[in-house]
Scaffold this active site. Structure first.
Site, PDB file in Angstrom:
ATOM      1  N   THR A 133       0.848  -1.190   0.000  1.00  0.00           N
ATOM      2  CA  THR A 133       0.000   0.000   0.000  1.00  0.00           C
ATOM      3  C   THR A 133       0.882   1.238   0.000  1.00  0.00           C
ATOM      4  O   THR A 133       1.652   1.465   0.943  1.00  0.00           O
ATOM      5  CB  THR A 133      -0.927  -0.005   1.223  1.00  0.00           C
ATOM      6  OG1 THR A 133      -1.682  -1.206   1.226  1.00  0.00           O
ATOM      7  CG2 THR A 133      -1.865   1.186   1.193  1.00  0.00           C
ATOM      8  N   LEU A 165      -6.492  -7.844   1.793  1.00  0.00           N
ATOM      9  CA  LEU A 165      -6.601  -8.910   2.789  1.00  0.00           C
ATOM     10  C   LEU A 165      -7.238  -8.409   4.082  1.00  0.00           C
ATOM     11  O   LEU A 165      -6.967  -7.299   4.539  1.00  0.00           O
ATOM     12  CB  LEU A 165      -5.216  -9.465   3.133  1.00  0.00           C
ATOM     13  CG  LEU A 165      -4.380 -10.049   1.995  1.00  0.00           C
ATOM     14  CD1 LEU A 165      -3.168 -10.748   2.580  1.00  0.00           C
ATOM     15  CD2 LEU A 165      -5.194 -10.982   1.142  1.00  0.00           C
ATOM     16  N   ARG A 166      -8.062  -9.270   4.667  1.00  0.00           N
ATOM     17  CA  ARG A 166      -8.584  -9.033   6.006  1.00  0.00           C
ATOM     18  C   ARG A 166      -7.905 -10.015   6.950  1.00  0.00           C
ATOM     19  O   ARG A 166      -7.923 -11.222   6.704  1.00  0.00           O
ATOM     20  CB  ARG A 166     -10.099  -9.255   6.034  1.00  0.00           C
ATOM     21  CG  ARG A 166     -10.904  -8.299   5.166  1.00  0.00           C
ATOM     22  CD  ARG A 166     -12.338  -8.754   5.028  1.00  0.00           C
ATOM     23  NE  ARG A 166     -12.417 -10.033   4.310  1.00  0.00           N
ATOM     24  CZ  ARG A 166     -13.540 -10.743   4.177  1.00  0.00           C
ATOM     25  NH1 ARG A 166     -14.653 -10.328   4.753  1.00  0.00           N
ATOM     26  NH2 ARG A 166     -13.527 -11.869   3.505  1.00  0.00           N
ATOM     27  N   GLU A 167      -7.292  -9.497   7.991  1.00  0.00           N
ATOM     28  CA  GLU A 167      -6.647 -10.398   8.944  1.00  0.00           C
ATOM     29  C   GLU A 167      -7.694 -11.319   9.545  1.00  0.00           C
ATOM     30  O   GLU A 167      -8.778 -10.902   9.927  1.00  0.00           O
ATOM     31  CB  GLU A 167      -5.928  -9.600  10.030  1.00  0.00           C
ATOM     32  CG  GLU A 167      -4.747  -8.824   9.496  1.00  0.00           C
ATOM     33  CD  GLU A 167      -3.842  -8.295  10.579  1.00  0.00           C
ATOM     34  OE1 GLU A 167      -3.691  -8.966  11.624  1.00  0.00           O
ATOM     35  OE2 GLU A 167      -3.272  -7.206  10.394  1.00  0.00           O
ATOM     36  N   ASN A 223      -9.888   1.648   2.692  1.00  0.00           N
ATOM     37  CA  ASN A 223      -9.635   1.707   4.128  1.00  0.00           C
ATOM     38  C   ASN A 223     -10.158   3.004   4.732  1.00  0.00           C
ATOM     39  O   ASN A 223     -10.689   3.024   5.848  1.00  0.00           O
ATOM     40  CB  ASN A 223      -8.141   1.558   4.407  1.00  0.00           C
ATOM     41  CG  ASN A 223      -7.701   0.113   4.378  1.00  0.00           C
ATOM     42  OD1 ASN A 223      -8.527  -0.795   4.288  1.00  0.00           O
ATOM     43  ND2 ASN A 223      -6.398  -0.123   4.446  1.00  0.00           N
ATOM     44  N   PHE A 264     -19.222  -2.863   9.712  1.00  0.00           N
ATOM     45  CA  PHE A 264     -18.440  -1.708  10.145  1.00  0.00           C
ATOM     46  C   PHE A 264     -19.311  -0.624  10.776  1.00  0.00           C
ATOM     47  O   PHE A 264     -18.922   0.543  10.822  1.00  0.00           O
ATOM     48  CB  PHE A 264     -17.609  -1.131   8.984  1.00  0.00           C
ATOM     49  CG  PHE A 264     -16.398  -1.974   8.651  1.00  0.00           C
ATOM     50  CD1 PHE A 264     -15.144  -1.619   9.101  1.00  0.00           C
ATOM     51  CD2 PHE A 264     -16.531  -3.134   7.913  1.00  0.00           C
ATOM     52  CE1 PHE A 264     -14.030  -2.399   8.814  1.00  0.00           C
ATOM     53  CE2 PHE A 264     -15.441  -3.928   7.620  1.00  0.00           C
ATOM     54  CZ  PHE A 264     -14.182  -3.553   8.077  1.00  0.00           C
ATOM     55  N   GLY A 272      -7.983  -0.212  14.823  1.00  0.00           N
ATOM     56  CA  GLY A 272      -6.541  -0.191  15.054  1.00  0.00           C
ATOM     57  C   GLY A 272      -5.884  -1.084  14.024  1.00  0.00           C
ATOM     58  O   GLY A 272      -6.380  -1.258  12.917  1.00  0.00           O
ATOM     59  N   CYS A 275      -3.033  -1.426   9.371  1.00  0.00           N
ATOM     60  CA  CYS A 275      -3.460  -0.870   8.084  1.00  0.00           C
ATOM     61  C   CYS A 275      -4.274   0.416   8.209  1.00  0.00           C
ATOM     62  O   CYS A 275      -3.829   1.474   7.774  1.00  0.00           O
ATOM     63  CB  CYS A 275      -4.251  -1.918   7.300  1.00  0.00           C
ATOM     64  SG  CYS A 275      -3.251  -3.297   6.700  1.00  0.00           S
ATOM     65  N   LYS A 338      -8.290  -6.890  16.732  1.00  0.00           N
ATOM     66  CA  LYS A 338      -9.574  -7.477  16.373  1.00  0.00           C
ATOM     67  C   LYS A 338      -9.454  -8.983  16.560  1.00  0.00           C
ATOM     68  O   LYS A 338      -8.348  -9.510  16.732  1.00  0.00           O
ATOM     69  CB  LYS A 338      -9.968  -7.127  14.936  1.00  0.00           C
ATOM     70  CG  LYS A 338      -9.165  -7.843  13.863  1.00  0.00           C
ATOM     71  CD  LYS A 338      -9.780  -7.582  12.489  1.00  0.00           C
ATOM     72  CE  LYS A 338      -9.193  -8.482  11.421  1.00  0.00           C
ATOM     73  NZ  LYS A 338      -9.855  -8.301  10.113  1.00  0.00           N
TER      74      LYS A 338
END
Length: 450
Positions: A133, A165-167, A223, A264, A272, A275, A338
């Site tokens: 990014t 990507l989403r952790e 984001n 969201f 947090g 990213c 998260k």
């Protein structure tokens, strides 16, 4: 020398520069898609761990996929960056772009170093693919750098292919992405990228071909929008508290509007991780440089609202303890930013826990996966090995990360362990009536006191 179309070359070789969260996941996924892959990194210990089948972070499904691909012989890891440049046909740049220490700007030194290493060590035609990014305008500068460093006669091109990507869901997001964005590609490069992503494209994943600046802006804009949505509902949560309304029910009602959606819209401690915070700050910085001051002002407000949520939870803890937490025992459930990750970068949970510790509280933290990473970052806090241990003897319990174990916990059992049964739900996932009926004094951001 004659030019070879990479998409016509059987068995594309893929190198992945950077084996952190993004790079390791991408390397393993590319091998799963059938390519010969070499993941490379300057960190020898990280390379050795991955080569031995050990993922140096928590990500569901990745260890099993790593073992599978190592066994196939398609996946290798190396610290020889120059050799990987000579070996590969397609080179993915997956290194970090952390926030600079002295400003909100992104630190591009790792990206520039990786691209330079690839360019100067090429021995054949190649495609360099940026996934990191970066601020808009970065790729154009890198193209100039490549032109200066690449050996004469080598046909090399740079395109940008942002990651989404989403952790906690990174493996699925890589193998089955919801979109594939490629910026700045010639016909040759587009054909190569379509060959790389042939499997998800065949599954129906949409492909967006665009210019370099737009492709650079897609990830940070996504984001920024998600961060804005979170800060919006947290701002409304303050209105709900003042009006004795319930922000969770409000968010449910808003979520039925297909133009808005429910994701969201959870009011609470805020965002947090590695990213969203640094990406919105980098975009804020770049927008200011470009003279887009309204965008910068909006993002400034988003950031301020988000950081203010941490102070709001601290204030609730102070109020619960009569104005001071000195020598009070505080149980904290959650350390990761998260659930489904052990990532504690810019973790709101740990920020709150550390702030209360500095005010003299005896803070005990439990997280099902992030205990070790949290301990390395905040060694002065105490850490429990179970929910019960964190709750035992507590004067107030804070639920700061919405792990399912915490949401599904039995409040009756936990009430018997606490010194005073007071709970602050900072993520809006607990059911107030259940906890109150079990004897807990319940507080939550944007939710009625009783």
């Amino acid at each position: 020398m004659p030019t070879t179309r990479l998409d016509e070359t059987p068995g594309l070789r893929i190198s992945v520069y950077g084996t952190g969260y993004l790079g390791a996941t991408h390397a393993v996924a590319m091998a799963e898609l059938g390519f010969q892959v070499m993941g490379v990194d300057t960190d020898v210990h990280k390379v050795e761990a991955l080569a031995a089948g050990k993922v140096p972070f928590y990500e569901p499904g990745l260890p099993e996929l790593l073992d599978k691909q190592l066994a196939t012989g398609r996946l290798h890891f190396s610290a020889d960056l120059a050799a990987a440049a000579a070996w590969g046909d397609v080179h993915f740049i997956c290194v970090g772009t952390p926030q600079q220490k002295t400003s909100h700007a992104a630190n591009l030194s790792y990206v520039e170093s990786a691209v330079s290493t690839v360019a100067r060590n090429l021995t054949k035609d190649a495609l360099i693919v940026g996934k990191s990014t970066v601020p808009v305008g970065t790729a154009a500068g890198l193209r100039t750098l490549i032109t200066q460093l690449a050996p004469a006669g080598v046909d090399v091109e740079l395109v940008w292919n942002p990651e989404f990507l989403r952790e906690g869901k990174a493996v699925n997001d890589t193998l089955h992405p919801d979109r594939i964005v490629v910026g700045g590609a010639s016909e040759r490069a587009e054909a190569t990228m379509r060959a790389v992503y042939a499997t998800p494209i065949a599954e129906g994943t949409p492909v967006v071909m665009t210019d370099l600046p737009t492709s650079e802006l897609v990830k940070v804009s996504a984001n920024a929008f998600l961060a804005t949505k979170i800060s919006f509902i947290n701002a409304i949560a303050a209105v709900c508290e003042a009006a004795d309304a319930d922000v969770t029910v409000l968010a449910d009602a808003l979520g039925h509007d297909v133009r808005i959606g429910r994701q969201f819209l959870d009011a609470g401690l805020g965002f947090g991780g590695g990213c969203l915070p640094k990406d919105i700050r980098a975009l804020m910085h770049r927008a200011t440089e470009l003279g887009a001051h309204r965008a910068a002002a909006l993002l400034q407000q988003v950031d301020e609202i988000n950081m203010g949520q941490r102070a709001a939870v601290i204030d609730l803890a102070l109020e619960a303890c009569g104005g001071s937490v000195l020598n009070r025992r505080i149980g904290v459930l959650g350390a990761a930013f998260k659930p489904e990750t052990d990532d504690v970068r810019d973790s709101p949970a740990l920020n709150v826990a550390a702030a209360l510790h500095l005010r003299g509280a005896q803070v005990t933290v439990f997280d099902p996966q992030a205990g070790d990473t949290a301990r390395r970052s905040f060694p002065t806090l105490s850490y429990a090995t179970s929910i019960e241990e964190a709750v035992e003897g507590s004067d107030v319990l804070l639920v700061l990360t919405e792990w399912s174990q915490f949401v599904d916990a039995h409040p009756e059992k936990l009430a018997s362990l606490a010194h005073v049964a007071r709970v602050i739900d900072a993520r809006g996932k607990l059911i107030p009536a259940e906890w109150r009926s079990a004897g807990w004094q319940f507080r939550g951001l944007g939710r009625a006191v009783a």
